[in-house]
Design a protein around this motif. Structure first.
Motif, short mmCIF file in Angstrom:
data_model
loop_
_atom_site.label_atom_id
_atom_site.label_comp_id
_atom_site.label_asym_id
_atom_site.label_seq_id
_atom_site.Cartn_x
_atom_site.Cartn_y
_atom_site.Cartn_z
N LYS A 72 -2.78 -0.36 -9.23
CA LYS A 72 -2.15 -0.89 -8.01
C LYS A 72 -1.09 -1.93 -8.29
O LYS A 72 -0.11 -2.04 -7.57
N PRO A 98 -5.19 -5.56 -4.66
CA PRO A 98 -5.45 -4.31 -5.36
C PRO A 98 -6.91 -3.91 -5.16
O PRO A 98 -7.81 -4.73 -5.36
N ARG A 136 0.84 -1.20 0.00
CA ARG A 136 0.00 0.00 0.00
C ARG A 136 0.87 1.24 0.00
O ARG A 136 1.88 1.31 0.70
#
Length: 154
Positions: free
Chosen positions: A55, A34, A22
């Motif tokens: 992500k 994600p 993250r």
């Protein structure tokens, strides 16, 4: 929404799950599925694609198929306040990807994850296994070779 991004590794004959650290608090630096907040007027599958691209750093062409699994509504699942999460699966062809942000881990050996993502993975594994032979797109995208893996992940 959170995505179980999956690929099949023919060398190890294992289904792999894509996770990434993250970037922001809470849990900055912790590994996580994600996930993104659903944008106004955005469809779930479009948000799932955006999560995988943003992500995990995967190109849009790597995403083979996407589908919905279930909803997680535990009021304490996010320290910022009550938040729903709709879990989706996405199968990926990682052969053309340079996703340097993504860590691929065997689905049966996932490291500790942020938020309630451990529970999401745990609760969704039986749903994924059940879907394996009932959903042609999911099955075809998970098994890149003609024979299924010898390892079961139920």
């Amino acid at each position: 929404m959170d995505v179980l991004a999956l690929t099949f590794d023919p060398r190890s004959k294992a289904v792999l799950l894509g996770v990434a650290p993250r970037a922001h608090e809470p849990y900055a630096g912790a590994m996580a599925l994600p996930g993104v907040l659903l944008g106004k007027g955005e469809r779930l599958r479009d948000a799932a694609r955006r999560a995988v691209i943003d992500k995990l750093g995967m190109p849009p062409t790597a995403i083979s198929a996407t589908g919905q699994l279930t909803t997680f509504d535990e009021p304490s699942r996010d320290p910022r306040g009550p938040t729903l999460s709709i879990a989706l699966w996405s199968t990926l062809d990682v052969s053309e990807a340079n996703g340097d942000r993504v860590t691929w881990t065997p689905l049966d050996d996932v490291p500790p994850l942020a938020f309630d993502h451990d529970r999401i993975v745990s609760d969704c594994r039986p749903m994924l296994a059940d879907r394996l032979w009932r959903d042609p797109a999911f099955t075809a995208d998970c098994w890149a070779e003609s024979s299924p893996p010898h390892r079961h992940w139920t």
